[in-house]
Design an enzyme around this catalytic site. Structure first.
Site, short mmCIF file in Angstrom:
data_model
loop_
_atom_site.label_atom_id
_atom_site.label_comp_id
_atom_site.label_asym_id
_atom_site.label_seq_id
_atom_site.Cartn_x
_atom_site.Cartn_y
_atom_site.Cartn_z
N LYS A 143 0.84 -1.21 0.00
CA LYS A 143 0.00 0.00 0.00
C LYS A 143 0.87 1.26 0.00
O LYS A 143 0.57 2.23 -0.70
CB LYS A 143 -0.94 -0.02 1.21
CG LYS A 143 -2.04 -1.07 1.09
CD LYS A 143 -2.74 -1.35 2.41
CE LYS A 143 -3.68 -2.54 2.30
NZ LYS A 143 -4.26 -2.95 3.60
N GLN B 25 -4.31 -1.30 9.99
CA GLN B 25 -4.11 -2.59 9.31
C GLN B 25 -4.67 -3.73 10.17
O GLN B 25 -4.31 -3.87 11.34
CB GLN B 25 -2.60 -2.81 9.03
CG GLN B 25 -2.28 -4.11 8.33
CD GLN B 25 -2.92 -4.24 6.94
OE1 GLN B 25 -2.92 -3.29 6.16
NE2 GLN B 25 -3.47 -5.41 6.63
N ASP C 176 -10.49 3.32 4.38
CA ASP C 176 -10.65 1.88 4.21
C ASP C 176 -12.15 1.50 4.23
O ASP C 176 -12.53 0.40 3.87
CB ASP C 176 -9.91 1.16 5.35
CG ASP C 176 -9.38 -0.19 4.93
OD1 ASP C 176 -9.30 -0.46 3.72
OD2 ASP C 176 -9.02 -0.99 5.83
#
Ligand code: NAP
Length: 302
Positions: free
Chosen positions: A64, A108, A131
């Site tokens: 990412k 994450q 996200d």
């Protein structure tokens, strides 16, 4: 977006839904948009919280961060040992929420227990949840309010759109009901007027349901679980799975690709299907957050 090249899976009539190519097209457009934003004095920035030593998480975060760099988005990665306190992580989320130079924040998954990942997500400002997986963002999918879409489900819809595959009126069957993948995918398909069936581990006669699907989404986490005989001839098959198999080179999806491609009208490969789309959607959401911050500077700090 320009229509991606139409290529079929060798030896079959199935259209290959090439997420790698579509994601690359999206990234090129994002790169241009970043240049424009910079000219207006905004440097888009994604902050990533990584806790513990899970090797897969480290790989995902590196991917990412590299993707951000490739389009000119700045990325900051804060790596904490698993022994970090909840209080310290929450203080960092608060600091990023208040920092006008940080536009998107990614926590994450998984945050190792006993740390409380859900509490961290609840603390994150919805304006920075690029996200798309905080309760506020998922709730907005239900109510139709403006929010960032969860990246993998959004990537699936964007891939279908890129290949001009109609969704409205189709029967979509989603196998899997996780909060980050199965449920939001089902809701996005419903919002696009598909008739949606959601299957899970307690579903009886799974094949009966999967064989009804015009659009079949596999989000199970079991290698090659969906086979050709579970698929209606002519169905569009989207494989969101990503599984490491001991003793095999590379990653394997939730669909048995060779048998499925002989039946499907279109299918995503693994790798190179849904995975690259997920990363592209993260970049797209971050850019949108940066643009929102430019247009409404105070809202982005809440
Ligand atoms: P998850 O949280 O483990 O959820 C798996 C789902 O599959 C659950 O809803 C489970 O049902 C269902 N399931 C399990 N066994 C089943 C069976 N025998 N029949 C029908 N349904 C069954 O996994 P996830 O996080 O959603 O991830 C799923 C897959 O997608 C994994 O391979 C993951 O690596 C991949 N993934 C890929 C990306 C990407 O960017 N490409 C992103 C996220 C995830 P219950 O709810 O009843 O337990």
């Amino acid at each position: 977006m320009t229509t991606p090249p139409f290529e079929t899976v060798p030896g079959t009539d199935a259209l290959l839904l090439n997420g790698k190519v579509v994601a690359q097209q999206i990234r090129e457009s994002l790169r241009e948009q970043v240049v424009q934003l910079r000219q207006q004095g905004v440097q888009p920035c994604l902050a990533v919280m990584l806790v513990g030593d899970d090797p897969a998480s480290h790989t995902y975060v590196r991917t990412k961060a590299r993707a951000c760099e490739s389009v000119g988005i700045r990325s900051i990665v804060h790596h904490y040992p698993a022994s970090v306190s909840q209080v310290e992580l929450e203080a960092q989320i608060d600091a990023w929420n208040a920092d006008p130079t940080v536009h998107g924040v990614l926590i994450q998954h998984p945050v190792p227990p006993p740390l409380d990942e859900s509490a961290l997500l609840r603390r994150l400002s919805p304006q920075k949840d690029v996200d798309g997986i905080t309760p506020a963002s998922l709730g907005a999918l239900l109510t139709g309010e403006e929010a960032f879409g969860a990246c993998t489900p959004l990537g699936i819809i964007t891939l279908l759109d890129a290949y001009r595959i109609p969704i409205e009126g189709k029967h979509a069957v989603v196998v899997g009901r996780s909060l980050i993948l199965g449920k939001p995918t089902a809701l996005m398909l419903l919002n696009r007027h598909a008739t949606v069936t959601v299957c899970h581990s307690r579903t009886r006669d799974l094949s009966f349901h999967t064989r009804q699907a015009d659009i079949l989404v596999a989000a199970v986490g079991k290698p090659e679980f969906i086979t050709g005989e579970m698929i209606k001839p002519g169905a569009v098959v989207i494989d969101a799975g990503y599984n490491r198999v001991e003793g095999r080179m590379g990653d394997v999806g939730d669909v048995h690709f060779d048998s499925a491609a002989r039946v499907a009208s279109a299918i995503t490969p693994v790798p190179g299907g849904v995975g690259p789309m997920t990363v592209a959607m993260l970049l797209q959401n971050t850019l949108r957050a940066a643009r929102n911050a430019l247009e409404s500077p105070t809202a982005s700090r809440n």
